[in-house]
Scaffold this active site. Structure first.
Site, PDB file in Angstrom:
ATOM      1  N   LYS A   1     -11.597   1.511  81.494  1.00 53.07           N
ATOM      2  CA  LYS A   1     -12.594   2.721  81.523  1.00 53.07           C
ATOM      3  C   LYS A   1     -13.627   2.376  82.400  1.00 53.07           C
ATOM      4  CE  LYS A   1     -14.442   6.304  79.154  1.00 53.07           C
ATOM      5  NZ  LYS A   1     -14.425   7.113  80.571  1.00 53.07           N
TER       6      LYS A   1
ATOM      7  N   ASN B   1     -29.428  11.105  86.029  1.00 50.01           N
ATOM      8  CA  ASN B   1     -28.807  11.467  84.592  1.00 50.01           C
ATOM      9  C   ASN B   1     -29.592  10.290  83.736  1.00 50.01           C
ATOM     10  OD1 ASN B   1     -26.837  10.251  82.617  1.00 50.01           O
ATOM     11  ND2 ASN B   1     -26.612  12.376  82.756  1.00 50.01           N
TER      12      ASN B   1
ATOM     13  N   LYS C   1     -13.896   0.347  87.479  1.00 49.43           N
ATOM     14  CA  LYS C   1     -14.833   1.225  87.937  1.00 49.43           C
ATOM     15  C   LYS C   1     -14.118   1.694  89.458  1.00 49.43           C
ATOM     16  CE  LYS C   1     -19.124   2.088  87.864  1.00 49.43           C
ATOM     17  NZ  LYS C   1     -19.987   2.356  86.526  1.00 49.43           N
TER      18      LYS C   1
ATOM     19  N   GLY D   1     -18.397   9.551  85.091  1.00 47.92           N
ATOM     20  CA  GLY D   1     -19.402   9.603  86.354  1.00 47.92           C
ATOM     21  C   GLY D   1     -20.164   8.451  86.553  1.00 47.92           C
ATOM     22  N   ASP D   2     -20.941   8.194  87.434  1.00 39.22           N
ATOM     23  CA  ASP D   2     -22.040   7.193  87.696  1.00 39.22           C
ATOM     24  C   ASP D   2     -22.869   7.804  88.883  1.00 39.22           C
ATOM     25  OD1 ASP D   2     -22.259   4.083  87.322  1.00 39.22           O
ATOM     26  OD2 ASP D   2     -22.385   4.300  89.461  1.00 39.22           O
TER      27      ASP D   2
ATOM     28  N   GLN E   1     -18.494  -3.953  83.450  1.00 40.66           N
ATOM     29  CA  GLN E   1     -17.919  -2.921  82.552  1.00 40.66           C
ATOM     30  C   GLN E   1     -16.969  -3.563  81.179  1.00 40.66           C
ATOM     31  OE1 GLN E   1     -18.814   0.481  83.566  1.00 40.66           O
ATOM     32  NE2 GLN E   1     -18.415   1.069  81.492  1.00 40.66           N
TER      33      GLN E   1
ATOM     34  N   THR F   1     -26.574   7.660  77.728  1.00 43.28           N
ATOM     35  CA  THR F   1     -26.856   6.300  78.521  1.00 43.28           C
ATOM     36  C   THR F   1     -28.440   6.111  78.611  1.00 43.28           C
ATOM     37  OG1 THR F   1     -25.179   6.564  80.002  1.00 43.28           O
ATOM     38  CG2 THR F   1     -26.658   4.768  80.572  1.00 43.28           C
TER      39      THR F   1
HETATM   40  P1  NDP Z   1     -27.648   9.555  89.510  1.00 48.93           P
HETATM   41  O1  NDP Z   1     -27.000   9.833  90.736  1.00 48.93           O
HETATM   42  O2  NDP Z   1     -27.773  10.601  88.328  1.00 48.93           O
HETATM   43  O3  NDP Z   1     -29.142   9.157  89.676  1.00 48.93           O
HETATM   44  C1  NDP Z   1     -29.307   7.999  90.590  1.00 48.93           C
HETATM   45  C2  NDP Z   1     -30.851   7.774  90.830  1.00 48.93           C
HETATM   46  O4  NDP Z   1     -30.998   6.456  91.243  1.00 48.93           O
HETATM   47  C3  NDP Z   1     -31.335   8.739  91.837  1.00 48.93           C
HETATM   48  O5  NDP Z   1     -32.739   9.259  91.332  1.00 48.93           O
HETATM   49  C4  NDP Z   1     -31.227   8.018  92.983  1.00 48.93           C
HETATM   50  O6  NDP Z   1     -32.154   8.541  93.879  1.00 48.93           O
HETATM   51  C5  NDP Z   1     -31.486   6.814  92.450  1.00 48.93           C
HETATM   52  N1  NDP Z   1     -30.793   5.742  93.351  1.00 48.93           N
HETATM   53  C6  NDP Z   1     -29.721   5.679  93.842  1.00 48.93           C
HETATM   54  N2  NDP Z   1     -29.377   4.547  94.814  1.00 48.93           N
HETATM   55  C7  NDP Z   1     -30.618   4.161  95.150  1.00 48.93           C
HETATM   56  C8  NDP Z   1     -31.154   3.199  95.961  1.00 48.93           C
HETATM   57  N3  NDP Z   1     -30.249   2.366  96.808  1.00 48.93           N
HETATM   58  N4  NDP Z   1     -32.567   2.972  95.891  1.00 48.93           N
HETATM   59  C9  NDP Z   1     -33.321   3.672  95.033  1.00 48.93           C
HETATM   60  N5  NDP Z   1     -32.899   4.575  94.226  1.00 48.93           N
HETATM   61  C10 NDP Z   1     -31.612   4.823  94.018  1.00 48.93           C
HETATM   62  O7  NDP Z   1     -26.927   8.078  88.939  1.00 48.93           O
HETATM   63  P2  NDP Z   1     -27.061   7.752  87.123  1.00 48.93           P
HETATM   64  O8  NDP Z   1     -28.267   7.948  86.795  1.00 48.93           O
HETATM   65  O9  NDP Z   1     -25.821   8.135  86.624  1.00 48.93           O
HETATM   66  O10 NDP Z   1     -26.925   6.274  87.358  1.00 48.93           O
HETATM   67  C11 NDP Z   1     -28.045   5.544  87.447  1.00 48.93           C
HETATM   68  C12 NDP Z   1     -27.585   3.839  87.173  1.00 48.93           C
HETATM   69  O11 NDP Z   1     -27.097   3.954  85.805  1.00 48.93           O
HETATM   70  C13 NDP Z   1     -26.676   3.058  88.060  1.00 48.93           C
HETATM   71  O12 NDP Z   1     -26.839   1.920  88.377  1.00 48.93           O
HETATM   72  C14 NDP Z   1     -25.495   3.489  87.151  1.00 48.93           C
HETATM   73  O13 NDP Z   1     -24.548   2.621  87.472  1.00 48.93           O
HETATM   74  C15 NDP Z   1     -25.850   3.279  85.902  1.00 48.93           C
HETATM   75  N6  NDP Z   1     -25.243   3.762  84.682  1.00 48.93           N
HETATM   76  C16 NDP Z   1     -25.096   5.043  84.474  1.00 48.93           C
HETATM   77  C17 NDP Z   1     -24.334   5.666  83.310  1.00 48.93           C
HETATM   78  C18 NDP Z   1     -24.127   7.164  83.389  1.00 48.93           C
HETATM   79  O14 NDP Z   1     -23.537   7.300  82.166  1.00 48.93           O
HETATM   80  N7  NDP Z   1     -24.284   8.094  84.383  1.00 48.93           N
HETATM   81  C19 NDP Z   1     -23.643   4.662  82.432  1.00 48.93           C
HETATM   82  C20 NDP Z   1     -24.007   3.334  82.452  1.00 48.93           C
HETATM   83  C21 NDP Z   1     -24.939   2.878  83.707  1.00 48.93           C
HETATM   84  P3  NDP Z   1     -31.434   9.370  95.458  1.00 48.93           P
HETATM   85  O15 NDP Z   1     -31.343  10.689  94.462  1.00 48.93           O
HETATM   86  O16 NDP Z   1     -32.456   9.367  96.110  1.00 48.93           O
HETATM   87  O17 NDP Z   1     -30.212   8.715  95.581  1.00 48.93           O
END
Ligand code: NDP
Length: 447
Positions: free
Chosen positions: A90, A240, A126, A165-166, A111, A209
């Protein structure tokens, strides 16, 4: 002890020397778990951690698709099936140009521990692709998702591997992916989580999250008889996790003053109230715009190009964007500016040096594998509802999420509290996550 950790890491480096993020994630676990293994006869000499760093299966595949101009594009797809000792694989799918084996193996490894901590029966995996969803039309996204799933469907299933998602994979992408899976398999099952509410999704899954990250921060603060209420908070990211961390922190009486994306951060000294957050959600989720556009609507805020938000003054920080976005210097700045609590919403956002500084300063620090586990936990609740063929109410799911986050916090205390009362949440999360998986692996033999 140091030589034992070094010996172990040397073995891991021989096979994975070109995978820096994966090595970073393994080192963080090795530093806390190896000293524990050495004290326990049942694990000692079984090479259990060496088995855990090797994926059970790693799949890569070609993802060809046609863009709106009729040009054929090719991306690389991946699924890492890391460990299935306690349940089916998962873990999320990430669509981002930086995706490679190292990043996905670090995420899959984390994970395994995270899923174990949730108390639910889920193994770790993943996947994703080096595909950049930015500036793509909905039709291009759909064609990409269809091509991606036309290979991935062979390797997943509701009892085998359940992606979610991620970064770059939200409700829109899960919908397109689910449609193809359903067509190819001719079955309607809970094979993906993060589904829409009318086709098997769970209430609170989008929020989980971010909400969980804040619930965990509240539990940490409570150990010092403190609370989120009245705190000035820095959030990074605006996707997210960042959006719902901001929402929950604000609901609990905190003031979130920053959000960011890969182009820079915004600072609003008045904090993001309900209307401002609704504007950001519409900007990022519907219009798919850049965070800098916020200051056109709210000119009293500032936009700082190309920087992360950690130099602003705060009581708390919630890194919710991506890995290694908070380095050692950032940690020192946060500490000298009075930050007392860091709860990671993203996966491995703090570097090894940053974490060492948080521990040295004895501030409250939660690693993502504990504090952001609410997302996958609620995915687990979505799977349960799919199997039961019913939907729980918002309140029911939120209460279960709160309970799971409280249980994870308790597990961290059990294994992470030192003789002076300081709680090392990294140690606590790593050992608690390890024990459950290791015991299952031992029971199942050398497989
Ligand atoms: P989203 O795609 O919804 O949002 C990602 C955010 O992070 C955007 O604002 C993006 O900006 C920014 N970002 C991505 N890459 C970079 C980078 N290299 N430098 C600076 N900013 C960056 O993803 P999520 O919110 O789902 O995920 C965010 C984090 O949380 C990740 O590490 C993910 O693995 C983790 N996570 C997510 C879960 C979930 O349920 N969604 C569960 C557990 C962990 P831009 O739009 O400019 O790319």
């Amino acid at each position: 002890m140091e030589s034992k950790i070094k010996d172990f890491m040397n073995k891991v480096k021989i096979r994975n020397g070109h995978e820096p993020e994966f090595l970073q994630a393994v080192l963080e676990v090795a530093e806390t778990v190896i000293p524990y293994i050495i004290t326990k006869d049942i694990y000692f000499g079984k090479n259990i951690l060496l088995r855990m760093v090797e994926p059970e299966r790693a799949i890569t595949f070609r993802v060809p698709w046609v863009d709106d101009k009729g040009v054929v594009q090719v991306n690389r797809g991946y699924r890492i099936q890391m460990n299935s000792a306690i349940g089916p694989y998962k873990g999320g799918l990430r669509f981002h140009p930086t995706v490679n084996m190292s990043i996905l193996k670090f995420l899959a490894f984390e994970q395994v521990f995270k899923n174990s901590l949730t108390t639910l029966p889920m193994g770790g995996g993943k996947g994703g692709a080096d595909f950049d969803p930015k500036r793509k039309s909905d039709n291009e996204i759909m064609r990409f998702c269809q091509s991606f799933m036309s290979e991935l469907y062979r390797h997943i299933g509701q009892n085998t591997d359940i992606p979610a998602g991620d970064i770059g994979v939200g409700g829109r992408e899960i919908g397109f992916l689910y449609g193809v899976y359903k067509k190819l398999r001719n079955e309607f099952t809970g094979v993906l989580t993060g589904k829409g509410m009318s086709w098997g999704g769970s209430l609170i899954r989008p929020e989980a999250t971010g909400y969980g990250t804040v619930y965990f921060a509240e539990s940490m603060l409570n150990t010092n008889k403190d609370t989120v209420k009245g705190k000035t908070i820095l959030v990074s990211g605006s996707g997210n996790v960042a959006q719902f961390a901001t929402e929950k922190a604000t609901q609990l009486g905190g003031k979130v003053v920053t959000m960011s994306d890969s182009s820079g951060y915004i600072f609003d000294p008045a904090g993001f109230d309900v209307d401002k957050l609704a504007f950001i959600m519409e900007l990022k989720n519907i219009r798919r715009g850049r965070i800098s556009e916020y200051i056109e609507k709210y000119p009293s805020a500032k936009f700082v190009k190309g920087q992360t938000p950690w130099s602003e003054k705060c009581d708390m920080a919630l890194p919710c964007a991506t890995q290694n976005e908070l380095n050692e210097d950032d940690a020192k700045t946060l500490i000298s500016n009075g930050c007392i609590c860091v709860s990671e919403g993203a996966n491995m956002p703090s570097t090894h040096g940053a974490i060492a500084n948080f521990h040295k300063a004895k501030i409250l620090f939660a690693p993502g594998k504990a504090s952001n586990a609410g997302g996958v936990a609620t995915s687990g609740l979505e799977m349960s509802q799919n199997s039961l063929r019913l939907n729980w109410t918002r309140e029911e799911v939120d209460n279960k999420l709160k309970q799971i986050m409280a249980d994870i916090h308790d597990s961290c205390i059990k294994y992470g509290k030192d003789e002076n009362g300081y709680i090392d949440y990294v140690k606590g999360a790593n050992i608690a996550g390890f024990v459950k998986v290791a015991d299952a692996m031992l029971a199942q033999g050398v497989v």
